[in-house]
Write an enzyme that holds these catalytic residues in place. Structure first.
Site, PDB file in Angstrom:
ATOM      1  N   HIS A 120      36.357  90.603  38.172  1.00 55.63           N
ATOM      2  CA  HIS A 120      36.293  90.734  39.636  1.00 55.63           C
ATOM      3  C   HIS A 120      37.084  91.988  40.009  1.00 55.63           C
ATOM      4  CE1 HIS A 120      37.369  89.706  43.814  1.00 55.63           C
ATOM      5  NE2 HIS A 120      36.419  88.780  43.784  1.00 55.63           N
ATOM      6  N   ASP A 197      43.437  85.997  35.037  1.00 58.73           N
ATOM      7  CA  ASP A 197      42.954  85.797  36.399  1.00 58.73           C
ATOM      8  C   ASP A 197      42.316  84.412  36.446  1.00 58.73           C
ATOM      9  OD1 ASP A 197      41.571  85.649  38.737  1.00 58.73           O
ATOM     10  OD2 ASP A 197      40.430  87.502  38.471  1.00 58.73           O
ATOM     11  N   GLN A 200      39.016  81.478  39.484  1.00 56.23           N
ATOM     12  CA  GLN A 200      37.933  80.495  39.354  1.00 56.23           C
ATOM     13  C   GLN A 200      38.329  79.362  38.398  1.00 56.23           C
ATOM     14  OE1 GLN A 200      35.218  80.484  41.198  1.00 56.23           O
ATOM     15  NE2 GLN A 200      35.513  82.500  42.122  1.00 56.23           N
ATOM     16  N   LYS A 223      40.472  78.599  47.089  1.00 58.16           N
ATOM     17  CA  LYS A 223      39.372  78.173  46.218  1.00 58.16           C
ATOM     18  C   LYS A 223      39.665  76.785  45.639  1.00 58.16           C
ATOM     19  CE  LYS A 223      38.401  82.924  44.740  1.00 58.16           C
ATOM     20  NZ  LYS A 223      37.208  83.325  45.481  1.00 58.16           N
ATOM     21  N   CYS A 359      31.688  91.198  44.178  1.00 60.62           N
ATOM     22  CA  CYS A 359      32.954  91.889  43.865  1.00 60.62           C
ATOM     23  C   CYS A 359      33.084  92.197  42.382  1.00 60.62           C
ATOM     24  CB  CYS A 359      34.160  91.087  44.354  1.00 60.62           C
ATOM     25  SG  CYS A 359      34.187  90.903  46.116  1.00 60.62           S
TER      26      CYS A 359
HETATM   27  N1  PLP Z   1      39.343  86.845  40.692  1.00 60.58           N
HETATM   28  C1  PLP Z   1      38.198  86.143  40.690  1.00 60.58           C
HETATM   29  C2  PLP Z   1      37.558  85.771  39.382  1.00 60.58           C
HETATM   30  C3  PLP Z   1      37.641  85.755  41.906  1.00 60.58           C
HETATM   31  O1  PLP Z   1      36.497  85.042  41.910  1.00 60.58           O
HETATM   32  C4  PLP Z   1      38.287  86.106  43.122  1.00 60.58           C
HETATM   33  C5  PLP Z   1      37.688  85.750  44.419  1.00 60.58           C
HETATM   34  O2  PLP Z   1      36.509  85.598  44.548  1.00 60.58           O
HETATM   35  C6  PLP Z   1      39.477  86.833  43.050  1.00 60.58           C
HETATM   36  C7  PLP Z   1      39.984  87.180  41.822  1.00 60.58           C
HETATM   37  C8  PLP Z   1      40.211  87.247  44.286  1.00 60.58           C
HETATM   38  O3  PLP Z   1      40.721  86.150  44.959  1.00 60.58           O
HETATM   39  P1  PLP Z   1      41.322  86.287  46.440  1.00 60.58           P
HETATM   40  O4  PLP Z   1      40.249  86.934  47.257  1.00 60.58           O
HETATM   41  O5  PLP Z   1      41.615  84.905  46.841  1.00 60.58           O
HETATM   42  O6  PLP Z   1      42.534  87.150  46.343  1.00 60.58           O
END
Ligand code: PLP
Length: 401
Positions: A120, A197, A200, A223, A359
């Site tokens: 992401h 990360d 998810q 989430k 993203c």
């Molecule tokens: N990493 C992953 C795999 C994600 O799916 C997301 C959000 O969709 C993020 C990071 C970023 O999360 P946030 O927008 O809550 O900071």
């Protein structure tokens, strides 16, 4: 199979959307919140808001107790070795930016940072920009056809110059658990720092930080059926101690003069300014609520829904899945149909799915796609939500082809 969620009624948002004719299938973007989280938010705000850590009065003491209570709950949820290993941030993105700034002083020109091709933007851009600032090399681990990080290629690419590995636990586009055990062991054997990360991954099952063996792990409350504006950064004690402070102000300071200051260690040293107090308290309520569920029943329901989603997509001509998703979501495109046109027709029929690059633009470019449709599931979804999605998909495809 009817696939009825026993938890649906606990989510006022999902019921309200249903009454409005909306079928919510975008939980990987953000999840709906159970009543317990709404009660917690309102309870704190309605009983007298107060700032934390700095007031000696009753409302301040009460807010601080509830706020710090969430730190205990998060430490237990993740099986951290200590509550001091949990830092509250404003989300996964902020936590990853914190790390990219906080670790910068450890890196020298020519050092290598390793990410994967499926990251992401939140787990790519902070490292990419750090590499540009500092003259580092950003190494990108390739994927196999299923959408997993290629382990054999990774073993060749992660080497003596690797200083940091930053990878997703579960892809937000490809829906696959990544081979963390092997990758983290490799990074550790080379003395490299590791960042997972978990934005998810944290939503599906409980993950034991001490068993996982990473240095840092990030996730987002919104989430995880909690409020937005709150994230968690877990850092192993010794790894956290290496971080430089990055945002300044508020209670993160130990002592300040006009020309110089000294700062607190983690966690408070990395929580500058007024934190999202109501959100952190409500995250505690989300963790309590989740801890009270039958984990096996949740996993079973999610697996059955996912199997229904994959089976339905597999039955439709021209539908191409991205990778081989294992849970939670499926991304797809349809031969000869633009994803934006399909998304438009699904939206018109009240189907809330996500379309576009999710993203993860470099991943999409690598797959030769301008975008894809993603259907993602929450524990409140029923089989009937998917029936409505498939009816709408069939109607849309009939119009578009
Ligand atoms: N990493 C992953 C795999 C994600 O799916 C997301 C959000 O969709 C993020 C990071 C970023 O999360 P946030 O927008 O809550 O900071």
């Amino acid at each position: 199979m009817s696939l009825i969620s026993p938890w649906r009624a606990a989510f006022p948002g999902i019921l309200a959307l249903e009454a409005e004719g909306q079928t919510y299938l975008d939980s990987a973007a953000t999840a709906q919140k159970p009543q317990a989280v709404l009660d917690s938010l309102l309870g704190y705000l309605a009983s007298g808001a107060a700032n934390v850590h700095r007031a000696q009065h009753l409302p301040g003491e009460r807010a601080t107790r509830a706020f710090e209570g969430t730190r205990d709950k998060a430490a237990a949820w993740l099986n951290a070795a200590s509550r001091d290993e949990i830092v509250f941030t404003r989300g996964s993105t902020e936590a990853l930016n914190l790390l990219a700034y906080g670790l910068e002083h450890l890196l020298q020109p020519g050092d290598e940072l390793v990410v994967s091709a499926l990251e992401h933007h939140a787990n790519l851009l902070p490292w990419q920009q750090l590499a540009l600032r500092r003259g580092l090399k950003l190494v990108v681990l390739p994927l196999d056809v299923t959408g997993s990080i290629d382990q054999a290629r990774s073993a060749e690419l992660i080497g003596p110059r690797t200083r940091l590995l930053a990878v997703a636990q579960l892809s937000n586009v490809l829906g696959r658990w990544q081979p963390l055990r092997e990758l983290l062991a490799l990074a550790r054997s080379l003395g490299a720092l590791s960042v997972v990360d978990g934005a998810q991954g944290a939503v599906h099952g409980r993950h034991d930080m001490q068993a996982l063996g990473c240095d840092f792990y990030v996730c987002s409350a919104h989430k995880l059926y909690g409020p937005d504006g709150v994230g968690l950064l877990y850092g192993r004690g010794e790894a956290l101690a290496q971080l430089r402070h990055w945002q300044f102000g508020g209670e993160m300071v130990l002592d300040a003069d006009y020309q110089d200051a000294r700062f607190r260690p983690a966690p408070l040293g990395f929580e500058a300014g007024t934190p999202p107090v109501s959100g952190v308290i409500a995250l505690g309520a989300a963790l309590d609520w989740l801890a009270g569920l039958d984990q096996a029943a949740v996993a079973g329901h999610e697996a059955a829904l996912h199997a229904k989603l994959l089976a339905g997509l597999g039955l439709r001509d021209g539908v191409r899945l991205l990778g081989a998703p294992q849970l939670a979501l499926a991304s797809f495109c349809v031969d000869g149909v633009h994803n934006a046109d399909l998304a438009h027709l699904l939206t018109e029929q009240g189907i809330a799915v996500r379309a576009g690059h999710h993203c993860a633009m470099p991943l999409m470019k690598g797959l030769g796609l301008s975008g894809a449709i993603r259907v993602s599931l929450g524990l409140y979804n029923d089989g009937a939500d998917l029936d409505r999605f498939f009816d709408a998909l069939d109607q849309a495809l009939e119009l578009l082809r």
